[in-house]
Design a protein around this motif. Structure first.
Motif, PDB file in Angstrom:
ATOM      1  N   LYS A 121     -68.542 -51.470  30.921  1.00  0.00           N
ATOM      2  CA  LYS A 121     -67.402 -52.237  31.438  1.00  0.00           C
ATOM      3  C   LYS A 121     -66.768 -53.080  30.331  1.00  0.00           C
ATOM      4  N   THR A 122     -67.586 -53.738  29.514  1.00  0.00           N
ATOM      5  CA  THR A 122     -67.033 -54.533  28.419  1.00  0.00           C
ATOM      6  C   THR A 122     -66.461 -53.644  27.316  1.00  0.00           C
ATOM      7  N   ARG A 123     -67.077 -52.489  27.100  1.00  0.00           N
ATOM      8  CA  ARG A 123     -66.586 -51.578  26.060  1.00  0.00           C
ATOM      9  C   ARG A 123     -65.231 -50.984  26.447  1.00  0.00           C
ATOM     10  N   VAL A 124     -65.059 -50.627  27.698  1.00  0.00           N
ATOM     11  CA  VAL A 124     -63.794 -50.046  28.155  1.00  0.00           C
ATOM     12  C   VAL A 124     -62.677 -51.075  28.063  1.00  0.00           C
ATOM     13  N   LYS A 125     -62.980 -52.342  28.337  1.00  0.00           N
ATOM     14  CA  LYS A 125     -61.953 -53.384  28.215  1.00  0.00           C
ATOM     15  C   LYS A 125     -61.512 -53.562  26.772  1.00  0.00           C
ATOM     16  N   SER A 126     -62.429 -53.333  25.823  1.00  0.00           N
ATOM     17  CA  SER A 126     -62.088 -53.536  24.417  1.00  0.00           C
ATOM     18  C   SER A 126     -61.340 -52.345  23.814  1.00  0.00           C
ATOM     19  N   LEU A 127     -61.394 -51.173  24.443  1.00  0.00           N
ATOM     20  CA  LEU A 127     -60.669 -50.016  23.923  1.00  0.00           C
ATOM     21  C   LEU A 127     -59.178 -50.197  24.157  1.00  0.00           C
ATOM     22  N   LYS A 128     -58.400 -49.916  23.160  1.00  0.00           N
ATOM     23  CA  LYS A 128     -56.951 -50.067  23.248  1.00  0.00           C
ATOM     24  C   LYS A 128     -56.318 -48.712  23.537  1.00  0.00           C
ATOM     25  N   HIS A 129     -55.331 -48.736  24.397  1.00  0.00           N
ATOM     26  CA  HIS A 129     -54.584 -47.528  24.713  1.00  0.00           C
ATOM     27  C   HIS A 129     -53.396 -47.425  23.767  1.00  0.00           C
ATOM     28  N   ASP A 130     -53.123 -46.244  23.317  1.00  0.00           N
ATOM     29  CA  ASP A 130     -51.964 -46.003  22.470  1.00  0.00           C
ATOM     30  C   ASP A 130     -50.951 -45.219  23.297  1.00  0.00           C
ATOM     31  N   ILE A 131     -50.285 -45.937  24.196  1.00  0.00           N
ATOM     32  CA  ILE A 131     -49.301 -45.314  25.079  1.00  0.00           C
ATOM     33  C   ILE A 131     -47.952 -45.322  24.372  1.00  0.00           C
ATOM     34  N   LYS A 132     -47.340 -44.156  24.316  1.00  0.00           N
ATOM     35  CA  LYS A 132     -46.039 -44.031  23.652  1.00  0.00           C
ATOM     36  C   LYS A 132     -44.996 -43.553  24.647  1.00  0.00           C
ATOM     37  N   VAL A 133     -43.776 -44.059  24.487  1.00  0.00           N
ATOM     38  CA  VAL A 133     -42.653 -43.619  25.319  1.00  0.00           C
ATOM     39  C   VAL A 133     -42.088 -42.352  24.693  1.00  0.00           C
ATOM     40  N   ILE A 134     -42.103 -41.281  25.465  1.00  0.00           N
ATOM     41  CA  ILE A 134     -41.558 -40.008  24.994  1.00  0.00           C
ATOM     42  C   ILE A 134     -40.063 -39.933  25.293  1.00  0.00           C
ATOM     43  N   LYS A 135     -39.712 -40.293  26.539  1.00  0.00           N
ATOM     44  CA  LYS A 135     -38.304 -40.182  26.931  1.00  0.00           C
ATOM     45  C   LYS A 135     -37.998 -41.188  28.030  1.00  0.00           C
ATOM     46  N   ILE A 136     -36.840 -41.812  27.926  1.00  0.00           N
ATOM     47  CA  ILE A 136     -36.310 -42.652  28.999  1.00  0.00           C
ATOM     48  C   ILE A 136     -35.185 -41.861  29.637  1.00  0.00           C
ATOM     49  N   HIS A 137     -35.413 -41.405  30.855  1.00  0.00           N
ATOM     50  CA  HIS A 137     -34.437 -40.570  31.543  1.00  0.00           C
ATOM     51  C   HIS A 137     -33.296 -41.432  32.071  1.00  0.00           C
ATOM     52  N   PRO A 138     -32.047 -40.963  31.933  1.00  0.00           N
ATOM     53  CA  PRO A 138     -30.931 -41.733  32.487  1.00  0.00           C
ATOM     54  C   PRO A 138     -30.945 -41.678  34.013  1.00  0.00           C
ATOM     55  N   ILE A 139     -30.391 -42.710  34.618  1.00  0.00           N
ATOM     56  CA  ILE A 139     -30.296 -42.711  36.081  1.00  0.00           C
ATOM     57  C   ILE A 139     -29.187 -41.747  36.461  1.00  0.00           C
ATOM     58  N   SER A 140     -29.523 -40.825  37.342  1.00  0.00           N
ATOM     59  CA  SER A 140     -28.552 -39.811  37.751  1.00  0.00           C
ATOM     60  C   SER A 140     -27.754 -40.324  38.938  1.00  0.00           C
ATOM     61  N   ILE A 141     -26.507 -39.944  38.960  1.00  0.00           N
ATOM     62  CA  ILE A 141     -25.623 -40.303  40.072  1.00  0.00           C
ATOM     63  C   ILE A 141     -25.731 -39.209  41.110  1.00  0.00           C
ATOM     64  N   PRO A 142     -26.023 -39.560  42.372  1.00  0.00           N
ATOM     65  CA  PRO A 142     -26.113 -38.502  43.379  1.00  0.00           C
ATOM     66  C   PRO A 142     -24.752 -37.851  43.605  1.00  0.00           C
ATOM     67  N   LEU A 143     -24.779 -36.534  43.642  1.00  0.00           N
ATOM     68  CA  LEU A 143     -23.554 -35.779  43.854  1.00  0.00           C
ATOM     69  C   LEU A 143     -23.472 -35.358  45.315  1.00  0.00           C
ATOM     70  N   THR A 144     -22.311 -35.501  45.876  1.00  0.00           N
ATOM     71  CA  THR A 144     -22.094 -35.048  47.238  1.00  0.00           C
ATOM     72  C   THR A 144     -20.939 -34.050  47.233  1.00  0.00           C
ATOM     73  N   GLN A 145     -21.049 -33.081  48.087  1.00  0.00           N
ATOM     74  CA  GLN A 145     -19.985 -32.083  48.172  1.00  0.00           C
ATOM     75  C   GLN A 145     -18.935 -32.572  49.147  1.00  0.00           C
ATOM     76  N   ILE A 146     -17.700 -32.473  48.736  1.00  0.00           N
ATOM     77  CA  ILE A 146     -16.594 -32.877  49.585  1.00  0.00           C
ATOM     78  C   ILE A 146     -16.060 -31.614  50.262  1.00  0.00           C
ATOM     79  N   ASP A 147     -15.746 -31.733  51.566  1.00  0.00           N
ATOM     80  CA  ASP A 147     -15.209 -30.577  52.283  1.00  0.00           C
ATOM     81  C   ASP A 147     -13.956 -30.069  51.597  1.00  0.00           C
ATOM     82  N   GLY A 148     -13.874 -28.782  51.432  1.00  0.00           N
ATOM     83  CA  GLY A 148     -12.706 -28.156  50.824  1.00  0.00           C
ATOM     84  C   GLY A 148     -12.930 -27.831  49.358  1.00  0.00           C
ATOM     85  N   ASP A 149     -14.034 -28.238  48.798  1.00  0.00           N
ATOM     86  CA  ASP A 149     -14.297 -27.928  47.384  1.00  0.00           C
ATOM     87  C   ASP A 149     -14.908 -26.554  47.242  1.00  0.00           C
TER      88      ASP A 149
END
Length: 149
Positions: A121-149
């Protein structure tokens, strides 16, 4: 490298709280596998991972993170092997050095296992994680279909 896509569920300054999405494999069995049974027994509360970002992010945005595999091996060794190792060592010492009976050997093995657990338990707390950000995805805008398109 282990990669996982997470969703930002809360923000606290530059610290974002990330939540993992359920994998497709977990949806396939409709709750008949061991993972689903244990999650029902121990609760389905999702844990969040706090992570500090340098760039601005928003709630609902998806982030892909990676973790080095060697850290997982180190954690697994500490959590599984140290209690087992100390349990066996304590049992052997009481058996061979002190020549005690089987009941004392079992008690020593239990004490050794608990000792190994606390060291792990003490050893696991002392281990450091090397977490890296691979990609930040953009927020997508929901698309809706309009009648007649």
């Amino acid at each position: 490298m282990i990669e996982q896509t997470l969703t930002i569920v809360a923000l606290n300054g530059h610290t974002a709280h990330l939540e993992a999405q359920q994998k497709q494999a977990c949806e396939g069995c409709n709750g008949r596998c061991g993972s689903q049974v244990f999650s029902k027994l121990f609760g389905t509360e999702k844990k969040t991972l706090p992570y500090k970002f340098d760039s601005p992010v928003e709630i609902g945005q998806k982030i892909t993170l990676s973790l080095d595999d060697s850290y997982v091996v180190k954690h697994a060794f500490a959590v599984y092997m140290l209690p087992l190792f100390f349990s066996l060592i304590f049992a052997l010492i009481t058996s061979e050095l002190f020549l005690l009976s089987e009941g004392w050997q079992i008690l020593a093995a239990i004490i050794g296992g608990m000792f190994g657990f606390f060291i792990a338990k003490t050893r696991v707390k002392s281990l450091k994680h090397d977490i890296k950000v691979i990609k930040i995805h953009p927020i997508s805008i929901p698309l809706t279909q309009i009648d007649g398109d």
